[in-house]
Design a protein around this motif. Sequence first.
Motif, PDB file in Angstrom:
ATOM      1  N   GLU A 156     -58.126  38.516  62.374  1.00 49.44           N
ATOM      2  CA  GLU A 156     -58.138  39.977  62.525  1.00 49.44           C
ATOM      3  C   GLU A 156     -58.164  40.390  63.995  1.00 49.44           C
ATOM      4  O   GLU A 156     -57.722  41.491  64.350  1.00 49.44           O
ATOM      5  N   GLU A 157     -58.658  39.513  64.858  1.00 47.91           N
ATOM      6  CA  GLU A 157     -58.621  39.802  66.298  1.00 47.91           C
ATOM      7  C   GLU A 157     -57.206  39.650  66.838  1.00 47.91           C
ATOM      8  O   GLU A 157     -56.793  40.404  67.737  1.00 47.91           O
ATOM      9  N   VAL A 158     -56.463  38.707  66.297  1.00 53.53           N
ATOM     10  CA  VAL A 158     -55.053  38.566  66.662  1.00 53.53           C
ATOM     11  C   VAL A 158     -54.293  39.821  66.240  1.00 53.53           C
ATOM     12  O   VAL A 158     -53.472  40.363  66.988  1.00 53.53           O
ATOM     13  N   GLU A 159     -54.583  40.299  65.060  1.00 48.13           N
ATOM     14  CA  GLU A 159     -53.906  41.480  64.519  1.00 48.13           C
ATOM     15  C   GLU A 159     -54.152  42.720  65.377  1.00 48.13           C
ATOM     16  O   GLU A 159     -53.335  43.648  65.392  1.00 48.13           O
ATOM     17  N   ASP A 160     -55.251  42.742  66.127  1.00 52.01           N
ATOM     18  CA  ASP A 160     -55.630  43.930  66.899  1.00 52.01           C
ATOM     19  C   ASP A 160     -55.129  43.898  68.344  1.00 52.01           C
ATOM     20  O   ASP A 160     -55.356  44.832  69.101  1.00 52.01           O
ATOM     21  N   ILE A 161     -54.443  42.840  68.744  1.00 54.85           N
ATOM     22  CA  ILE A 161     -53.935  42.737  70.114  1.00 54.85           C
ATOM     23  C   ILE A 161     -52.913  43.841  70.375  1.00 54.85           C
ATOM     24  O   ILE A 161     -52.046  44.111  69.558  1.00 54.85           O
ATOM     25  N   VAL A 163     -51.527  44.245  73.851  1.00 57.09           N
ATOM     26  CA  VAL A 163     -50.873  43.996  75.135  1.00 57.09           C
ATOM     27  C   VAL A 163     -50.078  42.689  75.028  1.00 57.09           C
ATOM     28  O   VAL A 163     -50.327  41.885  74.127  1.00 57.09           O
ATOM     29  N   PRO A 164     -49.136  42.464  75.923  1.00 56.10           N
ATOM     30  CA  PRO A 164     -48.394  41.198  75.894  1.00 56.10           C
ATOM     31  C   PRO A 164     -49.325  40.001  76.058  1.00 56.10           C
ATOM     32  O   PRO A 164     -50.332  40.069  76.768  1.00 56.10           O
ATOM     33  N   ILE A 165     -48.950  38.903  75.412  1.00 60.94           N
ATOM     34  CA  ILE A 165     -49.801  37.725  75.453  1.00 60.94           C
ATOM     35  C   ILE A 165     -48.964  36.450  75.561  1.00 60.94           C
ATOM     36  O   ILE A 165     -47.935  36.318  74.896  1.00 60.94           O
ATOM     37  N   PHE A 189     -45.981  38.395  65.066  1.00 53.24           N
ATOM     38  CA  PHE A 189     -44.682  38.900  64.619  1.00 53.24           C
ATOM     39  C   PHE A 189     -44.857  40.185  63.811  1.00 53.24           C
ATOM     40  O   PHE A 189     -44.128  41.169  64.010  1.00 53.24           O
ATOM     41  N   ASN A 190     -45.833  40.192  62.927  1.00 56.48           N
ATOM     42  CA  ASN A 190     -46.052  41.350  62.050  1.00 56.48           C
ATOM     43  C   ASN A 190     -46.423  42.602  62.820  1.00 56.48           C
ATOM     44  O   ASN A 190     -46.048  43.717  62.431  1.00 56.48           O
ATOM     45  N   ILE A 191     -47.191  42.451  63.911  1.00 56.60           N
ATOM     46  CA  ILE A 191     -47.603  43.627  64.679  1.00 56.60           C
ATOM     47  C   ILE A 191     -46.607  43.959  65.790  1.00 56.60           C
ATOM     48  O   ILE A 191     -46.833  44.869  66.587  1.00 56.60           O
ATOM     49  N   LYS A 192     -45.493  43.195  65.837  1.00 55.67           N
ATOM     50  CA  LYS A 192     -44.436  43.411  66.829  1.00 55.67           C
ATOM     51  C   LYS A 192     -44.968  43.289  68.259  1.00 55.67           C
ATOM     52  O   LYS A 192     -44.580  44.046  69.168  1.00 55.67           O
ATOM     53  N   ALA A 193     -45.863  42.347  68.446  1.00 54.90           N
ATOM     54  CA  ALA A 193     -46.406  42.088  69.782  1.00 54.90           C
ATOM     55  C   ALA A 193     -45.339  41.468  70.665  1.00 54.90           C
ATOM     56  O   ALA A 193     -44.391  40.833  70.185  1.00 54.90           O
TER      57      ALA A 193
END
Length: 243
Positions: A156-161, A163-165, A189-193
């Motif tokens: 869930e922390e990944v999902e909340d990013i 900024v570019p990583i 991919f799902n959050i279009k990061a």
Amino acid sequence: MASNPPGECCVTATLHEGTPIGSHEQLYGLKTYVVGESESVIVILTDIYGNEFNNVLLIADEFSKIGYKVLIPDILKGDPLKPGEQLQKWIPQHTPDITNPIVENFVKQVKTDLKPKFLAGVGFCFGAKYAILNGSNKSSLLDVIGISHPSFVALEEVEDINVPITIQAAETDPVFTRDLRHKSEEQLFNIKARYEIDLFSHVVHGWVVKGSIDDLIVKYAKERAISNKIAFFKNVELIKSKS
């Protein structure tokens, strides 16, 4: 970067030789390694060995040589894992509710006082979680995140990013496993990061900071991991400057 808690692989280390060019000083309430002068700032969040471990200081020096001011705050408050100390007894003294306020307060003061035109967060192992938390929707303090062999990161922390990583991963890693790496990639991919994941074979968890550079494969992978972070940061900074 969803990853398991640190394990015994996090304790194994080889000391890198070299004399750091920066110095430790008190900064915003924390003993901090400081090197370089620039309006572009990198805050390095360390692993369990803390901000006096020679290897991470040498990495900070490398960042400074290509145009960054680099800060390594003591996010462990004078309590790095000591030789012979059991990791599982150490971890409860450094839980997220203890550590993240330390990190967040430091990063906020960097932004307020130094007013950097660009602020990057680098996290190694233990510190990766806190780079992610401070580049999230809940705490948008960083412009970019760069992490290597992360631990303790929840999906869930990944999902909340937000900024570019850039992520550097080891082929063999019981903490940032292949399964968790693939799940993290799916979330990004799902959050279009904006993200990149570099995978290095023949290295293990912790290699960027603690690997033996007598091994030429490890040395190459360490140097490549650092140069990839730099290239990613420079591109994100360029895009930010034109927006």
